[in-house]
Enzyme design. Structure first.
Site, short mmCIF file in Angstrom:
data_model
loop_
_atom_site.label_atom_id
_atom_site.label_comp_id
_atom_site.label_asym_id
_atom_site.label_seq_id
_atom_site.Cartn_x
_atom_site.Cartn_y
_atom_site.Cartn_z
N ASP A 114 10.15 20.94 -30.30
CA ASP A 114 9.50 22.18 -29.86
C ASP A 114 8.55 22.76 -30.90
OD1 ASP A 114 11.28 23.01 -31.76
OD2 ASP A 114 12.40 24.38 -30.47
N ASN A 141 2.75 -3.44 10.17
CA ASN A 141 2.79 -2.91 8.80
C ASN A 141 2.94 -1.39 8.80
OD1 ASN A 141 2.54 -3.94 6.03
ND2 ASN A 141 0.86 -2.47 5.90
N ASP A 172 14.90 16.57 -32.65
CA ASP A 172 15.06 17.35 -33.86
C ASP A 172 16.49 17.90 -33.87
OD1 ASP A 172 14.93 19.26 -31.90
OD2 ASP A 172 13.40 20.49 -32.87
N GLU A 177 0.81 -1.22 0.00
CA GLU A 177 0.00 0.00 0.00
C GLU A 177 0.84 1.27 0.00
OE1 GLU A 177 1.14 -0.95 4.03
OE2 GLU A 177 0.05 -2.12 2.56
N ASN A 203 6.00 -14.11 3.29
CA ASN A 203 4.92 -14.14 4.28
C ASN A 203 3.80 -15.10 3.88
OD1 ASN A 203 6.09 -12.36 6.05
ND2 ASN A 203 5.12 -10.55 5.18
N ASP A 208 6.11 0.53 7.28
CA ASP A 208 5.91 1.50 6.21
C ASP A 208 6.56 2.84 6.54
OD1 ASP A 208 4.61 -0.25 4.58
OD2 ASP A 208 2.59 0.43 5.07
N ASP A 211 6.27 18.41 -34.15
CA ASP A 211 6.78 17.46 -33.17
C ASP A 211 5.69 16.94 -32.23
OD1 ASP A 211 9.55 17.64 -33.92
OD2 ASP A 211 9.60 19.61 -32.98
#
Length: 850
Positions: free
Chosen positions: A597, A690, A335, A293, A665, A694, A601
């Protein structure tokens, strides 16, 4: 009167018609439309506007972030937790989801606002003739049949067929990639070419008038223009980048693992323990523990950090995922103008007819450019800028202005006691008016064989990509009061001046630096092959297998896929052909970046994995780009590539660690559920584990990345991640089972002690293993983590160890373990990390380090 319809007539057909035929077809006249007819056409065909990407509301942007599969999983788990009264669990899960969404939204929304610019391609008004009177009207109200007046500095407001002009030069580089302004003419041009550069009497929307004046009749407006065709196709393109595909593939891989394991564990616990509610809550907690998560949050934080670092190097990130694509890019298409070149026409060569440098030729060219009173074009400015010469001693007598039929202009000055006419113009036209040539201060007759040799010298310069002008002169012993183009004959050819948009001094070195980073550079330009070949040779690119747009037009899709493998330089390309080349490279499994540019393009920018533009680019190019450079430089690009690879490297650290831990796990949870008479850990304990784990990973974006890792492109490789997961996951399971054995057989642990003991072992091994997985080297000895990562690891380990000794520990169902267990815990954790290092080294030898 013929009822006017906006017919889909090809541009080359308009180009070949006479003025009278054009006006008749479009049901208009040289005096323009009347107001009533213009309003009818506006109502029938709509405004002269292009596709514009609509900006979504803030609410929509936030909502879209919640559609991430991982966030959806968290929300579902939170809802179930609330339903079953587990409010604390629900709060923890919701905080994870909101944190991930908020970080991702904030950075992308801010980048989007910074990247929005006012339209630079189209002025708000244009000058047209209505009711026979010249007037300014909003560009969006221009209709087919309008007569538009053009002058220097104007943007062309629609596709026009020029019907009259004087010295009209137009810069259409944003459409065609041509370095030099193109002169437009009013007469018919018989061509079947669909290439805009060949339609000399058509001025295209979005191009700009450099000099001169002209009248044009509008033949196409809005989405029917060349510019509009690009814009319309752009609106239908929705590209999924390699980063998006990689994240999506990994996400669903982990969700499938999680769903299978959760069902298996729920069934096993129901069968072995008989408590359906507790088994369900345990399965929910396990699903949170197995769901990566933090991936959306860590991806957002990593990419945000990369965006901030890149902004300090003059790079604005519009779309965060493009940072990783930047790093994964192994082919960069660009280019030519402004990227390989300095984007400025300069005088490169001034020479006599034998191509030997001549100061006198420079002086004659300077006098001609200095004294001409018309609007000085880019070539005149290049001559005057090259070197300041003293010429006040030469008094101007007269001048003969440039016109298209002669392709030259002349000035007359008093020089060496006589009137001298000095001409500068197109070599083929100047040759016709010369009887003699000068070489080493001697004058020779131009004979047929000599003329061929003189042309060969000029053509040699042209073949190198130079724009060449011839310099000639004629002396008048008897002065005249005024001079005309009839005096431009019997001249003496003096020499040549040659111009070029030269390579940047850093281009060759930077291209080599990109090669060293594993990036192949390919040039995709609309300019002609001679100029392109010369520039690419100068910067060290292989041009042996150059392809032109005409050749590509005759290729099948599969032939193009094969051709792009070996071709480095492509010239005279249309916008669609640039896009085709990008897609062909994709089919060869390349991660492709495109730097451009111009209007031409936009399609390629959209099709590429990472589209790169500059802040002064055409508006449509900036809208299509993922990244905007504040300076058009390959050096800046190299810096961006390094940042992209650092960012992706840190994201992969979490992915490799999370996937292998979660895979391990699976076995640990399944085994514990089968053999233990109670749940191996309480649901709330799994969520706390957890949550703490985290938090320790939040520091990963601050971590350093080994220099060796930055040396080559790192695309998503799900196969590699699966192998890593399958090899490393069982290692953690082995030590989990060792922990189970120690707790059950040595300490004869009670249910609460077992929960506490496995909580501590699980938290410490998951928190500390990042230091082994984060590098392909020996951790701490050959590669040191960032101070912040060290701090968070120590902090979370300390918090975890102290929780059982606090009142909070009792609320979570923990007990204080015996002192001897901490010795066993230390041995298990140290042995685990040592074993992971050994397996990692074996894995790298066999599969490499990604």
């Amino acid at each position: 009167m013929i009822k006017m319809k906006q017919k889909e007539i090809p541009d080359f057909d308009y180009s070949g018609l006479s003025q009278e035929e054009i006006l008749k077809i479009l049901n208009t006249s040289i005096k323009g439309l009347d107001t009533e007819e213009a309003e009818k056409r506006l109502a029938e065909f709509g405004y002269n506007e292009l596709y514009r990407k609509k900006r979504h509301s803030i609410i929509f942007e936030i909502f879209s972030k919640f559609l991430n599969p991982l966030v959806i999983v968290l929300i579902v788990i939170a809802i179930f937790s609330i339903v079953f009264g587990e409010i604390t669990s629900a709060v923890l899960v919701i905080l994870m989801a909101i944190g991930s969404v908020a970080l991702s939204f904030f950075q992308e929304h801010r980048a989007g606002i910074e990247a929005e610019k006012l339209s630079e391609m189209v002025r708000p008004t244009a000058t047209v003739y209505r009711n026979g009177v010249k007037k300014e009207i909003p560009i969006k109200e221009i209709v087919v049949g309008d007569i538009v007046y053009l002058s220097a500095g104007d943007m062309v407001p629609a596709d026009l067929r020029i019907i009259s002009c004087k010295d009209l030069f137009v810069n259409q580089a944003s459409l065609t990639g041509e370095s030099f302004p193109v002169e437009k003419i009013a007469g018919p041009v018989q061509t079947k070419s669909r290439y805009p550069a060949d339609l000399l009497n058509i001025a295209f929307m979005g191009s700009s008038v450099v000099s001169g004046t002209g009248l044009g009749v509008v033949i196409k407006t809005g989405l029917r223009t060349q510019f509009g065709l690009v814009s319309r196709k752009l609106s239908s393109i929705s590209e999924e980048t390699s980063f998006d595909r990689g994240v999506r593939s990994f996400t669903w891989l982990m969700i499938r693992f999680m769903l299978v394991l959760v069902v298996v564990i729920f069934v096993i616990n129901v069968v072995t323990k008989g408590d359906i509610l507790q088994s369900f809550l345990f399965a929910l907690a396990v699903s949170v523990g197995l769901t990566p998560e933090m991936l959306p949050m860590l991806v957002a934080v990593n990419l945000s950090k990369g965006a901030i670092a890149m902004s300090k190097k003059d790079v604005i990130v519009k779309r965060l995922s493009s940072i990783q694509n930047f790093g994964a890019m192994d082919v960069l298409c660009t280019d030519k103008t402004g990227t390989l070149t300095i984007d400025e026409i300069i005088l490169e060569i001034y020479c006599n007819v034998a191509r030997e440098e001549s100061e006198e030729v420079l002086q004659f060219a300077y006098i001609n450019s200095y004294y001409q009173t018309g609007l000085k074009n880019v070539l005149d400015r290049a001559v005057l800028k090259y070197k300041e010469l003293t010429i006040y001693q030469y008094k101007k007598i007269d001048e003969i202005p440039f016109d298209f039929s002669r392709k030259m202009m002349s000035v007359v000055v008093e020089m060496d006691g006589r009137h001298r006419l000095i001409t500068k113009g197109a070599p083929e036209e100047v040759f016709k008016r010369c009887l003699k040539y000068e070489l080493d201060d001697e004058i020779f007759d131009i004979e047929p064989l000599i003329l061929a040799d003189l042309k060969l010298e000029y053509e040699h310069l042209s073949a190198q990509g130079f724009r060449v002008l011839a310099i000639a002169y004629r002396d008048f012993d008897i002065p005249k009061e005024s001079y005309s183009k009839n005096d431009e004959n019997e001249m003496i050819l003096k020499g040549y001046v040659a111009f070029l948009d030269p390579p940047k001094p850093t281009a060759k070195e930077t291209i080599q630096a990109l090669r060293n980073r594993g990036i192949e550079l390919k040039v995709l330009t609309g300019d002609n092959e001679l100029v392109t070949r010369h520039i690419c040779n100068e910067v060290g690119l292989d041009v042996r297998n150059m392809l032109t747009g005409e050749q590509i037009e005759n290729m099948s899709e599969q032939q193009l896929v094969e051709a792009v493998k070996n071709v480095t330089v492509f010239s005279r390309l249309s916008p669609l052909q640039k896009e085709q080349i990008i897609r062909a490279l994709h089919k060869n499994n390349h991660t492709v970046g495109y730097l451009g540019d111009g209007i031409n393009d936009a399609l390629a920018l959209k099709a590429a994995d990472v589209g790169i533009s500059v802040d002064n680019a055409a508006d449509i190019a900036k809208e299509s780009a993922d990244i905007i450079l504040l300076q058009k430089s390959l050096t800046v690009l190299e810096d961006g590539v390094v940042e992209g690879r650092k960012t992706f490297g840190n994201i992969l650290k979490y992915i490799k660690m999370g996937s292998s831990s979660n895979f391990g796990n699976m076995f640990s949870m399944t085994g514990a559920s089968i053999f233990l008479p109670f749940l191996p850990m309480l649901p709330i304990q799994i969520l706390l584990n957890n949550f703490l784990y985290d938090l320790s990973q939040v520091a990963i974006p601050s971590d350093d990345v080994d220099e060796e890792y930055l040396q080559k492109a790192r695309p998503w490789n799900i196969g590699y991640i699966k192998r890593f997961m399958i090899v490393m996951g069982p290692v953690s399971s082995v030590f989990d089972f060792i922990t189970f054995g120690v707790l059950w057989f040595i300490f004869h642990a009670s249910e609460s002690f077992f929960h506490t003991g496995w909580f501590l072992e699980s938290l410490l091994t998951q928190t500390l293993v990042i230091h082994v997985i984060r590098t392909g080297k020996i951790p701490f000895v050959e590669s040191k983590p960032s101070p912040f990562l060290i701090f968070t690891s120590i902090y979370i380990v300390t918090v975890g160890l102290f929780i059982p000794f606090t009142p909070l520990g009792a609320r979570f169902g923990f007990v204080i373990p015996p002192a001897l267990y901490f010795l066993a815990l230390f041995i298990i954790v140290f042995s685990y990390l040592f074993c992971v290092q050994l397996v990692k080294q074996w894995f790298i030898k066999k599969y490499g380090y990604e």
